[in-house]
Design a protein around this motif. Sequence first.
Motif, mmCIF file in Angstrom:
data_model
loop_
_atom_site.group_PDB
_atom_site.id
_atom_site.type_symbol
_atom_site.label_atom_id
_atom_site.label_comp_id
_atom_site.label_asym_id
_atom_site.label_seq_id
_atom_site.Cartn_x
_atom_site.Cartn_y
_atom_site.Cartn_z
ATOM 1 N N LEU A 1 34.707 44.817 2.498
ATOM 2 C CA LEU A 1 34.390 45.938 3.186
ATOM 3 C C LEU A 1 32.825 46.311 3.088
ATOM 4 C CD1 LEU A 1 37.359 48.219 3.725
ATOM 5 C CD2 LEU A 1 36.142 46.939 5.555
ATOM 6 N N SER A 2 32.185 46.243 2.102
ATOM 7 C CA SER A 2 30.884 46.709 1.846
ATOM 8 C C SER A 2 29.924 45.842 2.704
ATOM 9 C CB SER A 2 30.401 46.454 0.193
ATOM 10 O OG SER A 2 31.100 47.197 -0.408
ATOM 11 N N TRP A 3 30.144 44.607 2.368
ATOM 12 C CA TRP A 3 29.352 43.642 3.276
ATOM 13 C C TRP A 3 29.706 43.979 4.961
ATOM 14 C CZ3 TRP A 3 30.282 40.325 7.174
ATOM 15 C CH2 TRP A 3 29.288 39.364 7.504
ATOM 16 N N LEU A 4 30.981 44.120 5.416
ATOM 17 C CA LEU A 4 31.099 44.315 6.580
ATOM 18 C C LEU A 4 30.779 45.764 7.156
ATOM 19 C CD1 LEU A 4 32.737 43.178 8.883
ATOM 20 C CD2 LEU A 4 34.716 44.258 8.247
ATOM 21 N N MET A 5 30.649 46.813 6.470
ATOM 22 C CA MET A 5 29.912 47.969 6.768
ATOM 23 C C MET A 5 28.507 47.930 6.897
ATOM 24 S SD MET A 5 32.550 50.097 7.317
ATOM 25 C CE MET A 5 31.963 51.877 7.198
ATOM 26 N N ASN A 6 27.929 47.187 6.105
ATOM 27 C CA ASN A 6 26.346 47.019 6.464
ATOM 28 C C ASN A 6 26.294 45.968 7.768
ATOM 29 O OD1 ASN A 6 25.494 48.447 4.428
ATOM 30 N ND2 ASN A 6 25.666 46.582 2.888
ATOM 31 N N ASN A 7 26.901 45.250 7.864
ATOM 32 C CA ASN A 7 26.761 44.327 9.148
ATOM 33 C C ASN A 7 27.186 45.220 10.460
ATOM 34 O OD1 ASN A 7 28.326 42.571 11.272
ATOM 35 N ND2 ASN A 7 27.480 40.997 9.844
ATOM 36 N N LEU A 8 28.278 46.170 10.403
ATOM 37 C CA LEU A 8 28.486 46.820 11.206
ATOM 38 C C LEU A 8 27.427 47.834 11.816
ATOM 39 C CD1 LEU A 8 32.342 46.881 11.260
ATOM 40 C CD2 LEU A 8 31.024 45.530 12.547
ATOM 41 N N LYS A 9 26.893 48.583 10.701
ATOM 42 C CA LYS A 9 26.025 49.581 10.882
ATOM 43 C C LYS A 9 24.659 49.164 11.559
ATOM 44 C CE LYS A 9 27.895 52.745 7.477
ATOM 45 N NZ LYS A 9 27.876 52.909 5.740
ATOM 46 N N SER A 10 24.344 47.800 11.204
ATOM 47 C CA SER A 10 23.018 47.364 11.630
ATOM 48 C C SER A 10 23.364 47.215 13.171
ATOM 49 C CB SER A 10 22.849 45.951 10.884
ATOM 50 O OG SER A 10 23.707 44.807 11.422
ATOM 51 N N ARG A 11 24.245 47.254 14.057
ATOM 52 C CA ARG A 11 24.421 47.262 15.265
ATOM 53 C C ARG A 11 24.420 48.392 16.037
ATOM 54 N NH1 ARG A 11 29.330 42.323 15.535
ATOM 55 N NH2 ARG A 11 28.996 41.605 13.782
ATOM 56 N N ASP A 12 23.941 49.429 15.291
ATOM 57 C CA ASP A 12 23.789 50.853 16.047
ATOM 58 C C ASP A 12 25.175 51.479 16.682
ATOM 59 O OD1 ASP A 12 21.147 50.722 15.236
ATOM 60 O OD2 ASP A 12 20.641 49.639 16.939
ATOM 61 N N PRO A 13 26.077 51.651 15.954
ATOM 62 C CA PRO A 13 27.341 52.337 16.427
ATOM 63 C C PRO A 13 27.022 53.718 16.289
ATOM 64 C CG PRO A 13 27.884 51.596 14.408
ATOM 65 C CD PRO A 13 26.415 50.909 14.565
#
Length: 185
Positions: free
Chosen positions: A112-124
């Motif tokens: 999830l740490s990895w996934l959260m960084n990945n998703l946050k980089s997409r500007d939600p």
Amino acid sequence: MDAADMGKDLSSVLISEAELQAKIKELAGQIDADYAGQELLLVGVLKGAVMVMADLARALHVPVQMDWMAVSSYGAGTRSSGVVRVLKDLDTDIAGRHVLVVEDIIDSGLTLSWLMNNLKSRDPASVEICALLRKPEAVKVPLDVRYVGFDIPNEFVIGYGLDYAEQYRNLPFIGTLAPHVYGGE
Ligand code: XMP
Ligand code: MG
């Protein structure tokens, strides 16, 4: 399949079907209140989150869309490899969207740490986590988990989406696997 059919592979029922369903309704109530007047994009993490996603989505009253990601941090065994691979990315552009990641379980928290960084980089517009289960190891990782169903002991669990070597995902409850099944003591 029920507890009796599991035979010796299951050491105990940790969370019953009724307890799971009650908790899902409770989480849905909190999420409905927090996202009132907004549209929510639920992002389920395949394959483990399938059951919680299906039940949570049906318990929510806010308008939701559903999308899925598949990531892999474990092989066929019970230990994290620490390496996250994206097996399937989102179909949705999440820029400007309110995203709620729906997970079955947080163990080391690496996935999830990895996934959260990945998703946050997409500007939600926002991105939060709803995890049905959390193991004690997870406290070591700085992860802001907004919704947690149950804090559970550090045992390997199966059922309600969770598998051991792709088996037992269809159990309607959460059980603990007997150590002899995965070569434990
Ligand atoms: P981490 O350690 O990255 O792991 O937080 C998260 C993912 O690991 C899987 N996992 C389990 N799967 N029973 C399972 O069936 C378990 O007890 C268990 N612990 C971790 C799961 O896929 C989760 O998304
Ligand atoms: Mg998972």
